[in-house]
Design a protein around this motif. Sequence first.
Motif, PDB file in Angstrom:
ATOM      1  N   GLY A 286       0.816  -1.207   0.000  1.00 14.18           N
ATOM      2  CA  GLY A 286       0.000   0.000   0.000  1.00 14.18           C
ATOM      3  C   GLY A 286       0.846   1.252   0.000  1.00 14.18           C
ATOM      4  O   GLY A 286       1.504   1.562  -0.982  1.00 14.18           O
ATOM      5  N   THR A 287       0.845   1.984   1.116  1.00 16.49           N
ATOM      6  CA  THR A 287       1.583   3.242   1.193  1.00 16.49           C
ATOM      7  C   THR A 287       2.347   3.343   2.508  1.00 16.49           C
ATOM      8  O   THR A 287       1.937   2.789   3.540  1.00 16.49           O
ATOM      9  CB  THR A 287       0.636   4.453   1.093  1.00 16.49           C
ATOM     10  OG1 THR A 287      -0.166   4.531   2.282  1.00 16.49           O
ATOM     11  CG2 THR A 287      -0.256   4.357  -0.130  1.00 16.49           C
ATOM     12  N   VAL A 288       3.437   4.100   2.472  1.00 14.98           N
ATOM     13  CA  VAL A 288       4.192   4.378   3.684  1.00 14.98           C
ATOM     14  C   VAL A 288       3.359   5.236   4.635  1.00 14.98           C
ATOM     15  O   VAL A 288       3.287   4.970   5.840  1.00 14.98           O
ATOM     16  CB  VAL A 288       5.522   5.080   3.326  1.00 14.98           C
ATOM     17  CG1 VAL A 288       6.203   5.610   4.585  1.00 14.98           C
ATOM     18  CG2 VAL A 288       6.453   4.128   2.577  1.00 14.98           C
TER      19      VAL A 288
ATOM     20  N   LEU B 106       7.771  -3.438   4.083  1.00 14.30           N
ATOM     21  CA  LEU B 106       9.155  -3.117   4.379  1.00 14.30           C
ATOM     22  C   LEU B 106       9.889  -4.320   4.973  1.00 14.30           C
ATOM     23  O   LEU B 106       9.271  -5.182   5.607  1.00 14.30           O
ATOM     24  CB  LEU B 106       9.222  -1.955   5.367  1.00 14.30           C
ATOM     25  CG  LEU B 106       8.562  -0.637   4.929  1.00 14.30           C
ATOM     26  CD1 LEU B 106       8.516   0.344   6.102  1.00 14.30           C
ATOM     27  CD2 LEU B 106       9.316  -0.032   3.752  1.00 14.30           C
ATOM     28  N   ASP B 107      11.198  -4.328   4.799  1.00 18.69           N
ATOM     29  CA  ASP B 107      12.013  -5.384   5.408  1.00 18.69           C
ATOM     30  C   ASP B 107      11.938  -5.326   6.933  1.00 18.69           C
ATOM     31  O   ASP B 107      11.943  -6.356   7.604  1.00 18.69           O
ATOM     32  CB  ASP B 107      13.478  -5.236   4.971  1.00 18.69           C
ATOM     33  CG  ASP B 107      13.712  -5.666   3.538  1.00 18.69           C
ATOM     34  OD1 ASP B 107      13.005  -6.571   3.068  1.00 18.69           O
ATOM     35  OD2 ASP B 107      14.601  -5.098   2.877  1.00 18.69           O
ATOM     36  N   GLU B 108      11.885  -4.119   7.463  1.00 15.02           N
ATOM     37  CA  GLU B 108      11.759  -3.906   8.909  1.00 15.02           C
ATOM     38  C   GLU B 108      10.582  -2.977   9.160  1.00 15.02           C
ATOM     39  O   GLU B 108      10.285  -2.102   8.343  1.00 15.02           O
ATOM     40  CB  GLU B 108      13.037  -3.288   9.482  1.00 15.02           C
ATOM     41  CG  GLU B 108      14.292  -4.113   9.263  1.00 15.02           C
ATOM     42  CD  GLU B 108      14.279  -5.414  10.047  1.00 15.02           C
ATOM     43  OE1 GLU B 108      13.551  -5.474  11.066  1.00 15.02           O
ATOM     44  OE2 GLU B 108      15.001  -6.349   9.658  1.00 15.02           O
ATOM     45  N   PRO B 109       9.872  -3.109  10.285  1.00 14.91           N
ATOM     46  CA  PRO B 109       8.703  -2.254  10.544  1.00 14.91           C
ATOM     47  C   PRO B 109       9.058  -0.774  10.513  1.00 14.91           C
ATOM     48  O   PRO B 109      10.206  -0.383  10.763  1.00 14.91           O
ATOM     49  CB  PRO B 109       8.253  -2.681  11.948  1.00 14.91           C
ATOM     50  CG  PRO B 109       8.848  -4.034  12.154  1.00 14.91           C
ATOM     51  CD  PRO B 109      10.129  -4.061  11.389  1.00 14.91           C
ATOM     52  N   ASP B 110       8.059   0.059  10.232  1.00 13.04           N
ATOM     53  CA  ASP B 110       8.286   1.495  10.306  1.00 13.04           C
ATOM     54  C   ASP B 110       8.303   1.924  11.776  1.00 13.04           C
ATOM     55  O   ASP B 110       8.211   1.082  12.687  1.00 13.04           O
ATOM     56  CB  ASP B 110       7.248   2.264   9.478  1.00 13.04           C
ATOM     57  CG  ASP B 110       5.825   2.160  10.044  1.00 13.04           C
ATOM     58  OD1 ASP B 110       5.649   1.711  11.191  1.00 13.04           O
ATOM     59  OD2 ASP B 110       4.881   2.555   9.326  1.00 13.04           O
ATOM     60  N   THR B 111       8.432   3.218  12.013  1.00  8.37           N
ATOM     61  CA  THR B 111       8.575   3.697  13.393  1.00  8.37           C
ATOM     62  C   THR B 111       7.298   3.555  14.205  1.00  8.37           C
ATOM     63  O   THR B 111       7.320   3.735  15.423  1.00  8.37           O
ATOM     64  CB  THR B 111       9.017   5.173  13.387  1.00  8.37           C
ATOM     65  OG1 THR B 111       8.071   5.951  12.644  1.00  8.37           O
ATOM     66  CG2 THR B 111      10.396   5.325  12.767  1.00  8.37           C
TER      67      THR B 111
ATOM     68  N   HIS C 103       2.443  -2.136  -8.519  1.00  2.00           N
ATOM     69  CA  HIS C 103       2.695  -1.069  -7.544  1.00  2.00           C
ATOM     70  C   HIS C 103       3.527  -1.671  -6.419  1.00  2.00           C
ATOM     71  O   HIS C 103       3.102  -2.625  -5.765  1.00  2.00           O
ATOM     72  CB  HIS C 103       1.330  -0.572  -7.044  1.00  2.00           C
ATOM     73  CG  HIS C 103       1.325   0.167  -5.754  1.00  2.00           C
ATOM     74  ND1 HIS C 103       0.744   1.413  -5.628  1.00  2.00           N
ATOM     75  CD2 HIS C 103       1.763  -0.152  -4.509  1.00  2.00           C
ATOM     76  CE1 HIS C 103       0.834   1.812  -4.371  1.00  2.00           C
ATOM     77  NE2 HIS C 103       1.453   0.866  -3.675  1.00  2.00           N
ATOM     78  N   ALA C 104       4.737  -1.118  -6.198  1.00  3.29           N
ATOM     79  CA  ALA C 104       5.597  -1.590  -5.110  1.00  3.29           C
ATOM     80  C   ALA C 104       6.290  -0.378  -4.499  1.00  3.29           C
ATOM     81  O   ALA C 104       7.049   0.320  -5.172  1.00  3.29           O
ATOM     82  CB  ALA C 104       6.615  -2.599  -5.612  1.00  3.29           C
ATOM     83  N   ILE C 105       6.037  -0.149  -3.217  1.00  2.00           N
ATOM     84  CA  ILE C 105       6.513   1.039  -2.510  1.00  2.00           C
ATOM     85  C   ILE C 105       7.744   0.738  -1.657  1.00  2.00           C
ATOM     86  O   ILE C 105       8.736   1.437  -1.696  1.00  2.00           O
ATOM     87  CB  ILE C 105       5.393   1.580  -1.594  1.00  2.00           C
ATOM     88  CG1 ILE C 105       4.204   2.081  -2.419  1.00  2.00           C
ATOM     89  CG2 ILE C 105       5.919   2.651  -0.666  1.00  2.00           C
ATOM     90  CD1 ILE C 105       4.415   3.391  -3.114  1.00  2.00           C
ATOM     91  N   GLY C 106       7.636  -0.340  -0.859  1.00  2.00           N
ATOM     92  CA  GLY C 106       8.654  -0.630   0.135  1.00  2.00           C
ATOM     93  C   GLY C 106       9.716  -1.595  -0.354  1.00  2.00           C
ATOM     94  O   GLY C 106       9.533  -2.314  -1.344  1.00  2.00           O
TER      95      GLY C 106
ATOM     96  N   ARG D 156       9.306  10.423   8.565  1.00  2.00           N
ATOM     97  CA  ARG D 156       9.316  10.035   9.981  1.00  2.00           C
ATOM     98  C   ARG D 156       8.951   8.575  10.143  1.00  2.00           C
ATOM     99  O   ARG D 156       9.511   7.869  10.988  1.00  2.00           O
ATOM    100  CB  ARG D 156       8.346  10.916  10.777  1.00  2.00           C
ATOM    101  CG  ARG D 156       8.810  12.342  10.983  1.00  2.00           C
ATOM    102  CD  ARG D 156       8.045  13.019  12.123  1.00  2.00           C
ATOM    103  NE  ARG D 156       6.611  12.942  11.917  1.00  2.00           N
ATOM    104  CZ  ARG D 156       5.869  13.879  11.321  1.00  2.00           C
ATOM    105  NH1 ARG D 156       6.461  14.972  10.861  1.00  2.00           N
ATOM    106  NH2 ARG D 156       4.571  13.740  11.191  1.00  2.00           N
ATOM    107  N   ARG D 157       8.009   8.108   9.353  1.00  2.00           N
ATOM    108  CA  ARG D 157       7.618   6.702   9.456  1.00  2.00           C
ATOM    109  C   ARG D 157       8.761   5.779   9.040  1.00  2.00           C
ATOM    110  O   ARG D 157       8.946   4.716   9.630  1.00  2.00           O
ATOM    111  CB  ARG D 157       6.382   6.431   8.587  1.00  2.00           C
ATOM    112  CG  ARG D 157       5.059   6.679   9.297  1.00  2.00           C
ATOM    113  CD  ARG D 157       3.903   6.215   8.438  1.00  2.00           C
ATOM    114  NE  ARG D 157       2.629   6.224   9.129  1.00  2.00           N
ATOM    115  CZ  ARG D 157       2.105   5.192   9.776  1.00  2.00           C
ATOM    116  NH1 ARG D 157       2.776   4.052   9.861  1.00  2.00           N
ATOM    117  NH2 ARG D 157       0.921   5.283  10.356  1.00  2.00           N
ATOM    118  N   LEU D 158       9.513   6.164   8.013  1.00  2.00           N
ATOM    119  CA  LEU D 158      10.590   5.301   7.534  1.00  2.00           C
ATOM    120  C   LEU D 158      11.831   5.374   8.397  1.00  2.00           C
ATOM    121  O   LEU D 158      12.556   4.384   8.537  1.00  2.00           O
ATOM    122  CB  LEU D 158      10.959   5.683   6.092  1.00  2.00           C
ATOM    123  CG  LEU D 158      10.003   5.241   5.003  1.00  2.00           C
ATOM    124  CD1 LEU D 158      10.506   5.725   3.654  1.00  2.00           C
ATOM    125  CD2 LEU D 158       9.850   3.719   4.987  1.00  2.00           C
TER     126      LEU D 158
END
Length: 526
Positions: free
Chosen positions: A283-285, A292-297, A329-332, A397-399
């Motif tokens: 989806g979206t960040v 993502l390979d690792e969770p966001d913040t 569609h690929a975001i992460g 900030r999330r990333l």
Amino acid sequence: MIAADLILMADRIHTLAPGPRPTAVAVAGGRIVALGDRADARRWRGPATEVLDLGPATITPGLVDGHAHPVLGIGLTRGVDLSAVRTLPALRAALRNARHHGWIEGWGLDPNAFEGAPLTCAPLIEAVGPEVPVFLRLFDAHSALVSPRALELAGITGRREFRSGASVVCDPAGRPTGHLLEPEAVELVRAVLPPDPPADRRTRLRELMDRMAATGLTGANAMDFEEDSLGLFRALEADGELPLRWRCAPFVMPGADLAEVLARQLLHGRRWRVEGAKFMIDGTVDGGTAWLDEPDTHGESTACFWPDPAEYRAAAGFLARQGVPIVTHAIGDAGIRYVLDTMARLPRLRVPHRIEHLETMPCSLIGRFAELDVTASMQPTHCTHYTRADHTDNWSRRLGKVRADRAFRARDLRDQGARLALGSDWPIAAFDPRGILAAARLRRPAGAAGTEPVLPEQALTARMALEGYTTQAAAAAGLPDAGRIAPGFRADLSVFGLDPLVVDPDEFAESPVPLTVVAGAIVHRS
């Protein structure tokens, strides 16, 4: 040589092909038939030839938007335009001032307006009270914010199970907060909104295409073909020629009928065709639904959009073996890697497979695009309009800094030989290619000289940016006779008052567009 239908002359013609630089081009039967100088043009004329000398203007191959949502977009842009809202007081004011007959609708809301606070319906209630149904699309079109009354009308009282990675966000007590993530959840409320009359939708779509042609666009990739798309395209073409060419890719969601997707590949008109299948691996960040390979913040963005990623791989494989180009569609970083691994197993087709958006990825993935002949499709204004150089925006900030520092790597992709198509993702961002070409070079919004550029080392050269809309766009569509100005090529031409390869990018973003030509016909004349 047969007499030309149209002769254009200008001080500069960027053919993007080897050879001398002409100042005149002749068109007949929708194709370029001759190049030369102004003196040569006398030999190409016939009694019915239209001849235009554009003076100091610049002619380029016709610009093609790599990613847009025309039919989906005319539905997404209903109601109040909230794209300029930057604070919660401004949001409340916009809602109070909105004219409505029952529902209040809005679109383009940037989550940065919440300044790090959770996205809930509280500002909606404060603005118009709990009894008014409110439906607001966030800028990414993957999420919505709705009022308690809207939830009630849609019958949403708590969490729901979906086939995809969608969700109804709830508080610890299980009560919906008003935040809906991803299409399946958003659709629960959208389905109870009052519909647009079909005639209004036809008018809005035609007006959209006319506005796009007026910016120099001669074609676009429609990354959807849902709902009434077929009827709209056929109805508009029955009234006359479309002002742009369209290449459409229907959505493929978890559980989709692949036979139906395959059957749609046979649909086409004079200036539109279905060719491809559009998947989403995440989806979206901003919404916490990227992969993502690792969770966001926030501890989110850890899962694939498909509950079982292997089902995506199987569906893509089935369609590709039937000759359907795969668009994803690929975001992460995890999502991009999985899609590249999947595409490594797919048969290579005349139209290359492609990956859209590519927001954050490590160096190890960059070289694989050229290696696998996969098109990278990116939208420069996603970076320049929604992120900040100091990483104080919601996305960054999330990333976190490490992942935000490897974002929107357009230059790295080009330098390592990737095919890079550029576009807008309209209505997520404006479709005007002049501003997008400028943003690709500046890594900041056009006209905002005081704004610090985001990762300026990823800036494209002027020629790279133009190629992203022309030669690279044609290669991405598997078209050997498009994207350049040469005899035998399609007569799709964009004319600008300023030279995109020479003039300052901020100036070019304001360039006049005297003429746009599609298949040898003038579709826009200022």
